[in-house]
Motif scaffolding. Structure first.
Motif, mmCIF file in Angstrom:
data_model
loop_
_atom_site.group_PDB
_atom_site.id
_atom_site.type_symbol
_atom_site.label_atom_id
_atom_site.label_comp_id
_atom_site.label_asym_id
_atom_site.label_seq_id
_atom_site.Cartn_x
_atom_site.Cartn_y
_atom_site.Cartn_z
ATOM 1 N N LEU A 371 4.612 -2.177 -5.723
ATOM 2 C CA LEU A 371 5.612 -3.248 -5.738
ATOM 3 C C LEU A 371 5.890 -3.773 -7.142
ATOM 4 O O LEU A 371 7.033 -4.115 -7.476
ATOM 5 C CB LEU A 371 5.152 -4.405 -4.842
ATOM 6 C CG LEU A 371 5.141 -4.133 -3.336
ATOM 7 C CD1 LEU A 371 4.497 -5.298 -2.595
ATOM 8 C CD2 LEU A 371 6.554 -3.890 -2.821
ATOM 9 N N GLY A 374 6.827 -0.178 -12.215
ATOM 10 C CA GLY A 374 7.847 0.845 -12.025
ATOM 11 C C GLY A 374 8.707 1.012 -13.255
ATOM 12 O O GLY A 374 8.607 0.256 -14.230
ATOM 13 N N ARG A 395 12.361 -2.367 -3.172
ATOM 14 C CA ARG A 395 11.050 -1.719 -3.142
ATOM 15 C C ARG A 395 10.280 -1.995 -1.859
ATOM 16 O O ARG A 395 9.569 -1.122 -1.349
ATOM 17 C CB ARG A 395 10.216 -2.183 -4.340
ATOM 18 C CG ARG A 395 10.748 -1.731 -5.683
ATOM 19 C CD ARG A 395 9.849 -2.234 -6.813
ATOM 20 N NE ARG A 395 10.330 -1.816 -8.131
ATOM 21 C CZ ARG A 395 9.768 -2.172 -9.283
ATOM 22 N NH1 ARG A 395 8.695 -2.983 -9.266
ATOM 23 N NH2 ARG A 395 10.263 -1.746 -10.434
ATOM 24 N N TRP A 631 5.652 6.069 -4.632
ATOM 25 C CA TRP A 631 5.743 5.426 -5.944
ATOM 26 C C TRP A 631 5.952 6.459 -7.052
ATOM 27 O O TRP A 631 6.798 6.288 -7.928
ATOM 28 C CB TRP A 631 4.468 4.614 -6.206
ATOM 29 C CG TRP A 631 4.435 3.942 -7.542
ATOM 30 C CD1 TRP A 631 5.125 2.826 -7.925
ATOM 31 C CD2 TRP A 631 3.667 4.352 -8.679
ATOM 32 N NE1 TRP A 631 4.827 2.512 -9.228
ATOM 33 C CE2 TRP A 631 3.939 3.429 -9.718
ATOM 34 C CE3 TRP A 631 2.780 5.387 -8.912
ATOM 35 C CZ2 TRP A 631 3.343 3.528 -10.967
ATOM 36 C CZ3 TRP A 631 2.189 5.503 -10.162
ATOM 37 C CH2 TRP A 631 2.472 4.569 -11.172
ATOM 38 N N ARG A 634 9.475 7.837 -6.984
ATOM 39 C CA ARG A 634 10.505 6.937 -7.523
ATOM 40 C C ARG A 634 10.489 6.875 -9.043
ATOM 41 O O ARG A 634 11.497 6.524 -9.653
ATOM 42 C CB ARG A 634 10.296 5.523 -6.970
ATOM 43 C CG ARG A 634 10.701 5.358 -5.523
ATOM 44 C CD ARG A 634 10.676 3.893 -5.107
ATOM 45 N NE ARG A 634 9.343 3.416 -4.772
ATOM 46 C CZ ARG A 634 8.724 2.432 -5.391
ATOM 47 N NH1 ARG A 634 9.293 1.834 -6.419
ATOM 48 N NH2 ARG A 634 7.525 2.039 -5.013
#
Length: 665
Positions: A371, A374, A395, A631, A634
């Motif tokens: 979360l 990124g 997200r 994750w 992404r």
């Protein structure tokens, strides 16, 4: 007449009936296929094949006859390899792809096509053979610490196959327009232009078949468990390694010559057993004969029915072999539960709560990372609350969907493996994921710009249709584990073959299909995510009361009946629960793999042996694997994305191999 003689006569009669049916079908198709050629053939040219100047004679000599011989050779080799795999590994689901030969060959060819095309000048056969050999050596190296025990080999082979297949899928996702020819090769094409591949394959197969003949007697002794065979003076590790080397060689030679041909290695030994071949030497004779006949019949049907489109024969084998296997399943006599024991028993932890606490802490850490951390327009960032708040609607649903889908697939895999007592069983074996994928693919190809509601409806219809078929087939056979697994594989193979045929067409809509069937979270909304979380929580609560069944069913039918368990009802309920969880995960996040297969084993390797502990541990580990995979998908190639279903293998595979090596040490 004694009971044994009556059984032998009955089995012989069934073998004769199956042989007669196959021979009759073969004769009919042979006559229909060759009739037109024979009518127009100038036989003067056939009698002098090296001086062919007639087009019909040239087609017969340089294409039809080599293709005919190749179909027999490849089918027989795969049937024999499948029989050796299933007997040596003591598992009815083992097949030539079990030790990663096919996946390794496909990875080597894909990499060479994209990054070293000059190597293709020497021929694809040697590249494919090198890839198959490399994958097999890696499998043996992983399992060597467990003295090449059947379970260790099976799991190592599955992990290596999944890793190779995942890398191929990732490369295909980004370069699919350059790999269209490999789609056909990867599905097994028997098209021949001369006798070169036949002369390449024939002497190699002959040498391996002679070696298998010398191993027939030791393989018969290995019908006993390892301890019993060793008491009779048999070097089980050496014999198993030699037998598997022979089987891998058979499969690798076929893959290097004609590509990956599905289902023959699984179906031919199963059909041999269904026809009454119980002894090892009978199976080693009947399996290659049935494999040769099955592949040749399929190839003749392909040439007769699809004259304008190129449908790979290896894919089409599912359309003939799977229905035949489904028809014969009710006639399958019960066999012993597959021996899945390992020479190195897994330890049972005395502190499951401590292991559970560590797993939950790991899950919390992974959730925070997924979360808060990124990539964005300005590179990597760790978001504070003010920055994170506008990102949560993007997200949050993806992370929640990944958590739910991973937990559902892990729980479903635990249910199936414990219900069947088979370490190779997984949610994909039920065919539910394949049914949902087929529904989506057909909708995308049939409807222009279908909306999300229609796609979900199609996936639901495919999942429910597959579940209904499984329930009908299972009800007829009292939900027998072996029959259930074979039926699920047959249905899943049919669906996967249909998807493969559509993908092999090269249609631009394939670019839309590939991310979905690979397991992507980029279409998930907050409503989808909350629904997935609710289903995952409800499914886990419903599964917990079945812990007693899950503890006793792996011990065998007689033990379960002796303690008062109704096998039909217990297996039906467990099957419905596993199928429902699998279908829900598939509908939310697409067709996933690996998590439902490996997460239960990872929980067991951590010492969580009891059903409840394994269920909860597998659910947490499955959620962790899929969250990390999502994750990475992404962020690794931002702004481009890699589907989580593919990266789940890359995340969990190396860790699983590390666990195997540590336990062996």
């Amino acid at each position: 007449m004694t009971a044994e003689s009556r059984i032998a006569a009955h089995n012989a009669g069934r073998s004769s009936l199956l042989a007669l049916a196959l021979a009759t079908a073969a004769a009919g198709i042979m006559y229909g296929h060759l009739h037109d050629v024979l009518q127009t053939m100038d036989w003067r040219h056939v009698l002098a094949p090296f001086q062919v100047d007639d087009i019909d004679a040239a087609i017969l000599y340089y294409s039809t006859l080599p293709r005919f011989v190749m179909s027999l050779l490849a089918g027989a080799a795969l049937g024999l390899a499948g029989a050796i795999f299933q007997h040596t590994l003591r598992n009815p689901l083992a097949e030539p792809t079990t030790l990663g030969a096919s996946a390794g060959a496909q990875l080597a060819l894909t990499a060479a096509t994209l990054y070293a095309p000059a190597l293709l000048g020497a021929g694809r056969e040697w590249i494919a053979l090198g890839g198959a050999a490399g994958a097999t050596v890696l499998v043996v190296a992983i399992a060597l610490g467990r003295t090449l025990a059947p379970l260790a080999l099976i799991l190592a082979g599955l992990v290596v196959s999944l890793l190779c297949g995942t890398i191929v899928s990732i490369l295909t996702l980004f370069h699919w327009q350059y790999l269209s020819s490999l789609f056909v090769w990867g599905s097994g094409s028997l098209i021949q232009h001369d006798w070169g591949k036949v002369t390449y394959l024939l002497p190699r197969l002959a040498v391996v078949v002679v070696a298998v003949g010398f191993l027939a007697r030791p393989l018969a002794v290995m019908t006993l468990d390892d301890a019993g065979a060793r008491n009779l003076g048999l070097a089980t590790r050496t014999i198993r390694l030699l037998a598997l080397t022979a089987a891998v060689a058979l499969a690798a030679f076929v893959v290097s010559a004609v590509g990956v041909i599905a289902f023959i290695g699984l179906a031919a030994p199963a059909l041999a057993r269904l026809s009454g071949a119980r002894r090892v030497h009978e199976q080693l004779i009947w399996a290659p004969l049935i494999g040769a006949m099955l592949l040749w019949l399929t190839d003749q049907l392909v040439q007769s029915l699809w004259t304008t489109a190129v449908v790979p024969t290896g894919t089409a084998t599912a359309f003939l072999g799977a229905p035949l296997l489904l028809w014969l399943l009710p006639r399958l006599r019960e066999t012993a539960t597959p021996n899945t024991s390992d020479d190195a028993p897994q330890p049972r932890t005395a502190r499951p709560h401590l292991i559970g606490g560590i797993a939950l802490a790991l899950l919390a850490l992974v959730l925070w990372t997924a979360l808060d951390v990124g990539q964005g327009p300005h590179g990597w960032t760790v978001s504070n609350w003010d920055v994170l708040q506008p990102l949560l609607p993007w997200r949050g649903p993806r992370v929640m969907a990944a958590l739910s889908a991973g937990a559902m697939l892990a729980v479903a895999g635990t249910l199936i493996q414990r219900m069947t007592g088979n370490p190779m069983a997984s949610p994909e074996v039920l065919g539910i994921s394949s049914g949902a994928s087929l529904g989506v693919v057909l909708t995308i190809f049939a409807v222009v710009a279908p909306d999300k509601t229609l796609v979900f409806a199609a996936a639901t219809a495919g999942s429910l249709a597959t579940l209904f078929a499984m329930l009908m087939l299972g009800h007829r056979n009292a939900f027998s584990p072996e029959r259930l697994l074979l039926a699920g594989i047959a249905l899943g193979t049919i669906f996967s073959a249909l998807v493969a045929v559509l993908v092999a067409t090269g249609d631009p809509r394939v670019a839309v299909v590939l991310p979905w069937v690979s397991g992507s979270t980029d279409r998930v909304t907050s409503t989808d995510a909350w629904a997935a979380l609710a289903i995952a929580a409800g499914g886990l609560l419903l599964v917990l009361p079945t812990a007693r069944w899950l503890a006793i069913l792996p011990l065998g039918d007689s033990t379960a009946r002796s303690v008062g368990i109704n096998l039909r009802i217990s297996r039906l309920l467990l099957l419905v629960l596993a199928a429902t969880l699998t279908a829900a995960a598939t509908l939310i996040i697409g067709a996933l793999s690996f998590v439902g297969l490996i997460a239960p084993h990872m929980a067991r390797m951590c010492g969580l042996q009891q059903p409840l502990a394994q269920l909860v541990g597998a659910a947490v580990l499955g959620a962790v694997i899929l969250i990390v995979a999502d994750w990475l998908g992404r962020n690794l190639m931002f702004p481009y994305q890699i589907p989580a279903g593919l990266l789940a293998t890359v995340v969990g595979g190396p860790y699983f191999i590390l666990l195997m090596r540590r336990k062996a040490a």
